[in-house]
Scaffold this motif. Structure first.
Motif, mmCIF file in Angstrom:
data_model
loop_
_atom_site.group_PDB
_atom_site.id
_atom_site.type_symbol
_atom_site.label_atom_id
_atom_site.label_comp_id
_atom_site.label_asym_id
_atom_site.label_seq_id
_atom_site.Cartn_x
_atom_site.Cartn_y
_atom_site.Cartn_z
ATOM 1 N N TRP A 97 55.611 10.156 -6.096
ATOM 2 C CA TRP A 97 56.964 9.757 -6.746
ATOM 3 C C TRP A 97 57.712 10.117 -5.611
ATOM 4 O O TRP A 97 57.864 10.825 -4.839
ATOM 5 N N LYS A 98 59.042 9.078 -6.087
ATOM 6 C CA LYS A 98 59.921 8.253 -4.956
ATOM 7 C C LYS A 98 61.261 9.502 -6.088
ATOM 8 O O LYS A 98 61.585 9.057 -7.157
ATOM 9 N N VAL A 99 61.816 10.872 -5.427
ATOM 10 C CA VAL A 99 62.570 11.318 -5.738
ATOM 11 C C VAL A 99 64.002 11.614 -5.234
ATOM 12 O O VAL A 99 64.249 12.036 -3.916
ATOM 13 N N ARG B 208 57.500 12.587 -2.691
ATOM 14 C CA ARG B 208 56.752 14.175 -3.534
ATOM 15 C C ARG B 208 55.384 13.459 -3.979
ATOM 16 O O ARG B 208 54.674 11.784 -4.357
ATOM 17 N N PRO C 87 55.484 8.541 -13.518
ATOM 18 C CA PRO C 87 56.892 9.675 -13.420
ATOM 19 C C PRO C 87 58.217 9.827 -14.737
ATOM 20 O O PRO C 87 58.563 10.802 -14.903
#
Length: 86
Positions: free
Chosen positions: A48-50, A55, A81
């Motif tokens: 996941w790109k936060v 992450r 997500p």
């Protein structure tokens, strides 16, 4: 500098979500290659790109490596997500 992988005990003590570099280290993948794979959508785990960071769920790493604790609470799979409740 030589970076060593993580032991099963170290992986078990990780928080619920880890950064891409830590996940890559556990898999024996270098930092640069990990970012290349993540950007290409080919990292072996869900990423996941936060913001500007990537992450990875620790449970996904443990399962991938066959280290998921038996008898642990089931963690539902998340398809996105941004998933919303029905």
């Amino acid at each position: 500098m030589v970076s060593r992988g993580l032991t099963a005990a170290q992986i078990a003590s990780l928080p619920a979500v880890i950064d891409l570099v830590t996940a890559a280290r556990a898999l024996g993948i270098g930092r640069t290659k990990a970012y290349e794979l993540a950007q290409a959508g080919q990292f072996p785990l869900a990423v996941w790109k936060v913001g500007r960071s990537y992450r990875v769920r620790t449970i996904d790493l443990q399962t991938f490596l066959g280290l998921a604790a038996t008898g642990a609470a089931e963690v539902p799979a998340v398809s996105s997500p941004n998933r919303t409740a029905d």
